[in-house]
Design a protein around this motif. Structure first.
Motif, PDB file in Angstrom:
ATOM      1  N   THR A  29     -33.023  27.439   4.134  1.00 41.73           N
ATOM      2  CA  THR A  29     -32.919  26.404   3.110  1.00 41.73           C
ATOM      3  C   THR A  29     -31.457  26.166   2.799  1.00 41.73           C
ATOM      4  O   THR A  29     -30.604  27.029   3.052  1.00 41.73           O
ATOM      5  N   GLU A  30     -31.169  24.989   2.246  1.00 45.15           N
ATOM      6  CA  GLU A  30     -29.815  24.664   1.792  1.00 45.15           C
ATOM      7  C   GLU A  30     -29.876  24.310   0.319  1.00 45.15           C
ATOM      8  O   GLU A  30     -30.727  23.541  -0.109  1.00 45.15           O
ATOM      9  N   ILE A  31     -28.976  24.913  -0.444  1.00 46.62           N
ATOM     10  CA  ILE A  31     -28.894  24.640  -1.869  1.00 46.62           C
ATOM     11  C   ILE A  31     -27.586  23.903  -2.137  1.00 46.62           C
ATOM     12  O   ILE A  31     -26.537  24.262  -1.606  1.00 46.62           O
ATOM     13  N   GLU A  32     -27.668  22.852  -2.964  1.00 48.13           N
ATOM     14  CA  GLU A  32     -26.485  22.079  -3.319  1.00 48.13           C
ATOM     15  C   GLU A  32     -26.255  22.166  -4.819  1.00 48.13           C
ATOM     16  O   GLU A  32     -27.068  22.721  -5.559  1.00 48.13           O
ATOM     17  N   GLY A  33     -25.137  21.624  -5.260  1.00 47.64           N
ATOM     18  CA  GLY A  33     -24.825  21.628  -6.687  1.00 47.64           C
ATOM     19  C   GLY A  33     -24.227  22.926  -7.178  1.00 47.64           C
ATOM     20  O   GLY A  33     -24.251  23.206  -8.383  1.00 47.64           O
ATOM     21  N   LEU A  34     -23.660  23.746  -6.277  1.00 48.54           N
ATOM     22  CA  LEU A  34     -23.011  24.991  -6.673  1.00 48.54           C
ATOM     23  C   LEU A  34     -21.560  24.722  -7.074  1.00 48.54           C
ATOM     24  O   LEU A  34     -21.012  23.648  -6.827  1.00 48.54           O
ATOM     25  N   GLN A  35     -20.931  25.721  -7.686  1.00 45.50           N
ATOM     26  CA  GLN A  35     -19.538  25.606  -8.093  1.00 45.50           C
ATOM     27  C   GLN A  35     -18.633  26.218  -7.021  1.00 45.50           C
ATOM     28  O   GLN A  35     -18.976  27.234  -6.421  1.00 45.50           O
ATOM     29  N   PRO A  36     -17.475  25.616  -6.772  1.00 48.45           N
ATOM     30  CA  PRO A  36     -16.561  26.179  -5.771  1.00 48.45           C
ATOM     31  C   PRO A  36     -16.012  27.541  -6.204  1.00 48.45           C
ATOM     32  O   PRO A  36     -15.938  27.852  -7.391  1.00 48.45           O
TER      33      PRO A  36
END
Length: 334
Positions: free
Chosen positions: A145-152
């Motif tokens: 799976t790929e998760i987006e919306g994370l913090q750098p």
């Protein structure tokens, strides 16, 4: 006549269970001196133990396996009563978990668990320094799976586990750090005492810290919320190392540094000695070993073509000829 009393009633409960063990408790029986616990799988006895008190943790079990567990109460060798419970161990933890982090997203892959009852996989992303977690539910036939919306540039605890109709399986956890934010910096303008710096905005940033150094020493720093920013009070002909750091509160998301040299100061004490069709221009040179040339520009104030003269950087005067008599000229040296 002979009458037999009823067997003792035993209430069994499974306190906790995972993929390799279960903790079983039961109600005590008056007069019992020991309790025999027997667990079976597929009709075969897998293990047996005698204890004196509740509870007891059965270990060494197989994951995703049905076990029939019986607790028998004895007074010496006399059976007082028994009861059994059937329960399935939880799925094993997913294995071979790998993470490929980017700046604001992450790809997670794993080896699926062998259990036909698995409905989904639950993947949880939780910042290690606090903050809201994110949960993704993936079908039981998937293994990535790929998760987006994370913090750098943020540490996340990534947890993955299988889910069946009976609940959640054992988890596998790992810590993964997203990549630092990419910041693009440009110098909009620069002179001998200041420079205007702009940079690309970073998602999630609440402030930007700008630090400028000269000769390894910090000359100044400032916190701002938007780009651009003009750094003032600089020395001429001086190299500065400037760094722009993006923060979310106190968490650094990324940074970028660059080196640049301020332009030379303007020549001082310019003196002009005019003649009829020429003039001599003199000045005090600039103390800067990197100066190659001086440029002297003469422009008629009432219009006309400028005259540009280039003089070596080791000179501090020049004579311009071919001028018009009784004419006003603007003289510039840089």
């Amino acid at each position: 006549m002979t009458v037999t009393t009823k067997a003792a009633s035993i209430v069994i409960s499974v306190v906790s269970i995972n993929s390799t063990s279960m903790k079983v408790s039961w109600s005590e029986v008056d007069g019992a001196t020991r309790y025999e616990i027997v667990w079976k799988s597929g009709g075969d006895v897998v293990g047996k133990v005698n204890v004196t008190t509740s509870p007891y943790t059965i270990t060494g079990l197989n994951s995703s396996t049905n076990y029939n567990t019986t607790v028998c109460a004895f007074k010496n060798e006399k059976l007082l009563g028994y009861n059994g419970v059937s329960v399935k161990t939880k799925p094993a933890a997913p294995s071979d978990v790998e993470a490929t982090p980017n700046m604001t997203s992450m790809v997670i892959t794993w080896k699926g668990v062998l259990d036909d009852d698995i409905i989904d996989y639950e993947v949880i992303f939780e910042p290690t320094d606090g903050g809201s977690s994110m949960t993704v539910i993936i079908g039981g036939n998937k293994s990535s799976t790929e998760i987006e919306g994370l913090q750098p540039n943020t540490n996340y605890t990534v947890t993955i586990r299988a889910v069946t109709s009976d609940g959640e399986g054992d988890p596998t956890s790992m810590t993964v750090t997203t990549k630092a934010a990419s910041i693009v910096i440009s110098v909009v303008s620069i002179n001998s005492t200041s420079m205007k710096v702009s940079w690309s905005e970073v998602d999630g940033a609440t402030r930007y810290e700008i630090v400028w150094k000269s000769g390894g020493d910090v000359v100044g720093e400032v916190n701002v919320t938007t780009s651009p920013y003009t750094i003032t009070g600089l020395d001429s002909s001086t190299k500065y190392i400037n760094t722009v750091l993006a923060f979310r509160n106190e968490k650094r998301l990324g940074y970028k540094g660059f080196g640049i040299r301020t332009v030379p100061a303007a020549p001082s004490d310019i003196e002009v000695t005019p003649n009829t069709t020429s003039m001599i221009v003199a000045w005090i040179g600039i103390p800067d070993d990197q100066i190659l040339n001086y440029k002297v520009t003469i422009v008629p104030t009432d219009g006309g073509s400028p005259i540009n003269i280039t003089v070596g950087g080791d000179k501090n005067s020049t004579e311009i000829e071919g001028l018009q008599p009784n004419t006003n000229y603007t003289v510039t040296v840089n």
